[in-house]
Design a protein around this motif. Sequence first.
Motif, PDB file in Angstrom:
ATOM      1  N   UNK A 250      24.464  27.168  -6.416  1.00 10.53           N
ATOM      2  CA  UNK A 250      23.773  26.987  -7.436  1.00 10.53           C
ATOM      3  C   UNK A 250      23.222  28.170  -8.181  1.00 10.53           C
ATOM      4  N   UNK A 251      22.530  29.119  -7.113  1.00  9.60           N
ATOM      5  CA  UNK A 251      22.090  30.213  -7.842  1.00  9.60           C
ATOM      6  C   UNK A 251      23.424  31.132  -8.206  1.00  9.60           C
ATOM      7  N   UNK A 252      24.502  31.125  -7.758  1.00  8.90           N
ATOM      8  CA  UNK A 252      25.669  32.068  -8.263  1.00  8.90           C
ATOM      9  C   UNK A 252      26.029  31.713  -9.585  1.00  8.90           C
ATOM     10  N   UNK A 253      25.972  30.192  -9.825  1.00  5.96           N
ATOM     11  CA  UNK A 253      26.214  29.553 -11.033  1.00  5.96           C
ATOM     12  C   UNK A 253      25.235  30.166 -12.155  1.00  5.96           C
ATOM     13  N   UNK A 254      24.048  30.024 -12.026  1.00 10.18           N
ATOM     14  CA  UNK A 254      23.240  30.332 -12.756  1.00 10.18           C
ATOM     15  C   UNK A 254      23.142  31.983 -13.167  1.00 10.18           C
ATOM     16  N   UNK A 255      23.170  32.724 -12.109  1.00 10.13           N
ATOM     17  CA  UNK A 255      23.217  34.135 -12.370  1.00 10.13           C
ATOM     18  C   UNK A 255      24.536  34.639 -13.050  1.00 10.13           C
ATOM     19  N   UNK A 256      25.686  33.991 -12.999  1.00  9.28           N
ATOM     20  CA  UNK A 256      26.826  34.093 -13.723  1.00  9.28           C
ATOM     21  C   UNK A 256      26.820  33.810 -15.347  1.00  9.28           C
ATOM     22  N   UNK A 257      25.906  32.881 -15.401  1.00  9.84           N
ATOM     23  CA  UNK A 257      25.791  32.183 -16.515  1.00  9.84           C
ATOM     24  C   UNK A 257      24.794  33.247 -17.456  1.00  9.84           C
ATOM     25  N   UNK A 258      23.864  33.495 -16.839  1.00  4.86           N
ATOM     26  CA  UNK A 258      22.696  34.377 -17.259  1.00  4.86           C
ATOM     27  C   UNK A 258      23.223  35.862 -17.704  1.00  4.86           C
ATOM     28  N   UNK A 259      23.984  36.452 -16.864  1.00  9.43           N
ATOM     29  CA  UNK A 259      24.475  37.594 -17.098  1.00  9.43           C
ATOM     30  C   UNK A 259      25.426  37.816 -18.245  1.00  9.43           C
ATOM     31  N   UNK A 260      26.437  36.681 -18.229  1.00 12.26           N
ATOM     32  CA  UNK A 260      27.262  36.555 -19.200  1.00 12.26           C
ATOM     33  C   UNK A 260      26.656  36.498 -20.808  1.00 12.26           C
ATOM     34  N   UNK A 261      25.738  35.568 -20.634  1.00 13.51           N
ATOM     35  CA  UNK A 261      24.814  35.477 -21.902  1.00 13.51           C
ATOM     36  C   UNK A 261      24.136  36.589 -22.407  1.00 13.51           C
ATOM     37  N   UNK A 262      23.515  37.124 -21.412  1.00 14.02           N
ATOM     38  CA  UNK A 262      22.546  38.635 -21.795  1.00 14.02           C
ATOM     39  C   UNK A 262      23.675  39.529 -22.208  1.00 14.02           C
ATOM     40  N   UNK A 263      24.791  39.934 -21.597  1.00 16.07           N
ATOM     41  CA  UNK A 263      26.018  40.807 -22.010  1.00 16.07           C
ATOM     42  C   UNK A 263      26.260  40.489 -23.492  1.00 16.07           C
ATOM     43  N   UNK A 264      26.677  39.204 -23.578  1.00 14.37           N
ATOM     44  CA  UNK A 264      26.936  38.947 -25.103  1.00 14.37           C
ATOM     45  C   UNK A 264      26.013  39.101 -26.267  1.00 14.37           C
ATOM     46  N   UNK A 265      24.951  38.987 -25.946  1.00 16.55           N
ATOM     47  CA  UNK A 265      23.565  39.059 -27.009  1.00 16.55           C
ATOM     48  C   UNK A 265      23.430  40.678 -27.066  1.00 16.55           C
ATOM     49  N   UNK A 266      23.757  41.511 -26.035  1.00 15.18           N
ATOM     50  CA  UNK A 266      23.534  42.844 -26.204  1.00 15.18           C
ATOM     51  C   UNK A 266      24.653  43.521 -26.768  1.00 15.18           C
ATOM     52  N   UNK A 267      25.837  42.772 -26.794  1.00 11.74           N
ATOM     53  CA  UNK A 267      26.898  43.283 -27.565  1.00 11.74           C
ATOM     54  C   UNK A 267      27.900  44.238 -26.638  1.00 11.74           C
ATOM     55  N   UNK A 268      27.607  44.018 -25.330  1.00  7.73           N
ATOM     56  CA  UNK A 268      28.139  44.606 -24.453  1.00  7.73           C
ATOM     57  C   UNK A 268      29.523  43.915 -23.669  1.00  7.73           C
ATOM     58  N   UNK A 269      30.642  44.837 -23.873  1.00  9.31           N
ATOM     59  CA  UNK A 269      31.917  43.968 -23.798  1.00  9.31           C
ATOM     60  C   UNK A 269      32.167  43.686 -22.238  1.00  9.31           C
TER      61      UNK A 269
END
Length: 295
Positions: A250-269
């Motif tokens: 569960x924690x790995x799923x939440x972390x992957x989703x949070x990191x993907x969302x944060x990198x997208x919002x920051x414009x980091x590829x």
Amino acid sequence: MSWEEMLTTVQESLITYWDGLVGSLPKLGAALFLIFLTWGAVTLARAFIRKLGSKTRMRKNLTDVLSMLAGTGLWLMGTLIALAIVFPSITPGKALTTLGLGSVAIGFAFKDTFENFLAGILILLREPFAIGDHVECDDIEGQIEEITIRDTHVRQTDGQLVVVPNHLLFQNPVTVRTNRDLRRTTIICGVAYGENVDDARSVIEAAVREVDSVRNDVKDVQVFAQEFAASSINFEVTWWTGSQPLDIRTSRDQVVAAVKRALDDAGIEIPFPYRTLTFNEPIPVREQGAQDEAA
């Protein structure tokens, strides 16, 4: 020998046996009384062990093992003394010697059974793992459901029950994944070579700390630039969460989703795999229009 002589011989033998039985009655009575006392001592010892185990919150399986060992020891001692009373020529020392010689043959015949039995006692006494722990040994991984004298029941994450002989758990390394309430987990996250490494690290750290299942209040989140990969710079992202398998997933799923969302919002590829092709000789290129005119 005539019939009268035979009858006389049988009669004398019966009388001799009867006299011997009557003469042995006091010894038999004393032996039976001793067996009765032994039974009472075993009952009291088992009751005392159960009461002590209840007060000290000892595991039920361990209480049963101690009760069984105490009962076996008392019965053995009482039986040997009773035999010595009825048959004075059989001393406890001689009886133990006979039992020792017989136990060698029995030990070879039931080697695996005794091995599992002794391993089960040692596991219950040492308590390297308890019921409810998630363990891994060789190719077996799951939750401990029951520990008996001979085997241990492990429920795998897919629902299947594995009955593991105790000697396997005693002789091989066992990983107890739930020995503590927290366990560390890691993922790898890559960013494109054109991105700023420090900015990407800061974004990833901030995203992971915001996840509810991440216990950064106990141990901090760690993000390290790990390697120059084929198409990205890879970060090793490490954090602490619950030790149960479901907590980890569960924690790995939440972390992957949070990191993907944060990198997208920051414009980091987060790059796809790139491939660069090189050729030893120039490749001739012709335009399609020139080919049509020539035709």
